[in-house]
Design an enzyme around this catalytic site. Structure first.
Site, PDB file in Angstrom:
ATOM      1  N   SER A  19       0.829  -1.196   0.000  1.00 47.19           N
ATOM      2  CA  SER A  19       0.000   0.000   0.000  1.00 47.19           C
ATOM      3  C   SER A  19       0.873   1.260   0.000  1.00 47.19           C
ATOM      4  O   SER A  19       1.700   1.440  -0.875  1.00 47.19           O
ATOM      5  CB  SER A  19      -0.961  -0.051   1.200  1.00 47.19           C
ATOM      6  OG  SER A  19      -1.973   0.913   1.090  1.00 47.19           O
ATOM      7  N   ASP A  40      -9.661  -3.775  -5.716  1.00 44.59           N
ATOM      8  CA  ASP A  40      -8.984  -2.960  -4.712  1.00 44.59           C
ATOM      9  C   ASP A  40      -9.547  -1.543  -4.749  1.00 44.59           C
ATOM     10  O   ASP A  40      -9.334  -0.798  -5.713  1.00 44.59           O
ATOM     11  CB  ASP A  40      -7.487  -2.953  -4.983  1.00 44.59           C
ATOM     12  CG  ASP A  40      -6.684  -2.309  -3.874  1.00 44.59           C
ATOM     13  OD1 ASP A  40      -7.277  -1.605  -3.030  1.00 44.59           O
ATOM     14  OD2 ASP A  40      -5.455  -2.503  -3.841  1.00 44.59           O
ATOM     15  N   HIS A  56      -7.036  -5.997  -0.526  1.00 36.47           N
ATOM     16  CA  HIS A  56      -5.958  -5.010  -0.316  1.00 36.47           C
ATOM     17  C   HIS A  56      -5.207  -5.324   0.977  1.00 36.47           C
ATOM     18  O   HIS A  56      -3.976  -5.337   0.989  1.00 36.47           O
ATOM     19  CB  HIS A  56      -6.556  -3.599  -0.268  1.00 36.47           C
ATOM     20  CG  HIS A  56      -5.528  -2.516  -0.132  1.00 36.47           C
ATOM     21  ND1 HIS A  56      -4.880  -1.962  -1.217  1.00 36.47           N
ATOM     22  CD2 HIS A  56      -5.037  -1.888   0.972  1.00 36.47           C
ATOM     23  CE1 HIS A  56      -4.033  -1.037  -0.787  1.00 36.47           C
ATOM     24  NE2 HIS A  56      -4.114  -0.972   0.528  1.00 36.47           N
TER      25      HIS A  56
END
Length: 313
Positions: A131, A265, A294
């Site tokens: 991320s 996502d 995610h």
């Protein structure tokens, strides 16, 4: 095949330590040797998402270490851990405020500070970001060209237009305009005993059918003290600062980068995958076909670790 010294270094028992890095308390989670020597040619270094609690990545790291035989370390974001009683959140409050150590730029500098002080220059780095950790990795490679990066694996990368994503549109008002309101429930949760926080975490995650055992303790840590507040503060800066994809840095290091995008996502929609594929047709850009979320560490840490080791090999 693994060398004998790599086989000897493999252990399922993680080591945890707390250090000051860029003047802020930082948690280090390590599989394999806790100190790198000349024979350690490769280090897998995990740069977490937000919240940057390293405990979320324990199972993922354990599998990486088991399969690769190399040391696997994760460094928390500054202030995203509950310091032991012997330490404060920061060494110098005025310096921490001046350098904005809990902000996005401060987190990037903290990772660079950690590598410079704890990783020998001759050790090759396999950087694994998740991320916002992917954005941090690109910034690390941009700011320190001397980093000996062998590969950088960017998992579910939030490296552009975060506020425009479906999740970003929901969270930007919360993280930016209503940030101080969000601090109140976080503060109240921090007052609860660990057992009650653990119960609330299990209830909140009851919809995850195969929840990893490392997740609940990490949630308890996140809801201790100022950890969650620091995560909210960092998140607000992400919405404002992660706008344009850094194509210049990507182009410069293209042969070292592996991108892995989720098919569903909400922080990084599939359109972003198609965009980067169009801009960099020869890049190693992969779209998930396994349905991983995610927050893959919730239930798919082992599977993603196996993929990462296969890619590196």
């Amino acid at each position: 095949m693994l060398k004998a010294d790599q086989m000897d270094n493999r252990t399922n028992d993680p080591q945890r330590k707390f250090i000051y890095c860029s003047g802020a308390v930082t948690e280090l989670l390590q599989f394999g040797p806790s100190r790198l020597l000349s024979e350690h040619k490769v280090l897998f270094l995990i740069i977490p998402g937000n919240p940057g609690v390293v405990g979320f990545y324990e199972t993922f790291m354990q599998m990486l270490h088991s399969l690769s035989g190399h040391p696997v370390w994760a460094v928390s974001h500054a202030g995203h851990c509950a310091p032991p009683d012997s330490m404060d959140m920061v060494e110098d409050a005025s310096a921490a405020e001046r350098d904005d150590v809990f902000g996005l730029n401060g987190q990037i500098e903290q990772k660079l500070d950690f590598v410079r002080k704890h990783v020998p220059r001759e050790t090759g780095l396999v950087l694994v970001g998740h991320s916002i950790g992917c954005y941090i990795i690109l910034e690390m490679m941009k700011r320190d060209p001397e980093l000996k990066v062998l590969k950088a694996v960017l998992l579910f990368p939030t490296i552009e237009r975060m506020a425009q994503t479906p999740q970003g549109k929901v969270m930007t008002p919360v993280l930016c305009q209503m940030r101080y309101l969000a601090y109140l429930p976080v503060f109240l949760l921090s007052l609860l005993p660990d057992s009650l926080r653990a119960l609330l975490a299990r209830l909140a995650l009851s919809g995850v059918s195969s929840l990893d055992g490392c997740i609940v303790p990490a949630c308890v840590e996140l809801l201790s003290g100022d950890c969650a507040a620091n995560a909210i503060y960092m998140g607000g800066q992400e919405m404002k600062k992660v706008v344009e994809r850094d194509n210049k840095t990507i182009k410069k290091h293209l042969d070292k980068l592996i991108f892995y995008y989720g098919a569903t996502d909400h922080w990084c929609p599939v359109s972003y995958f198609h965009d980067i594929k169009q801009d960099f047709p020869h890049a190693d850009v992969i779209l998930c076909e396994k349905g991983f979320r995610h927050a893959f560490v919730l239930d798919a840490g082992r599977q993603v670790a196996k993929m990462v080791v296969d890619w590196i090999r």
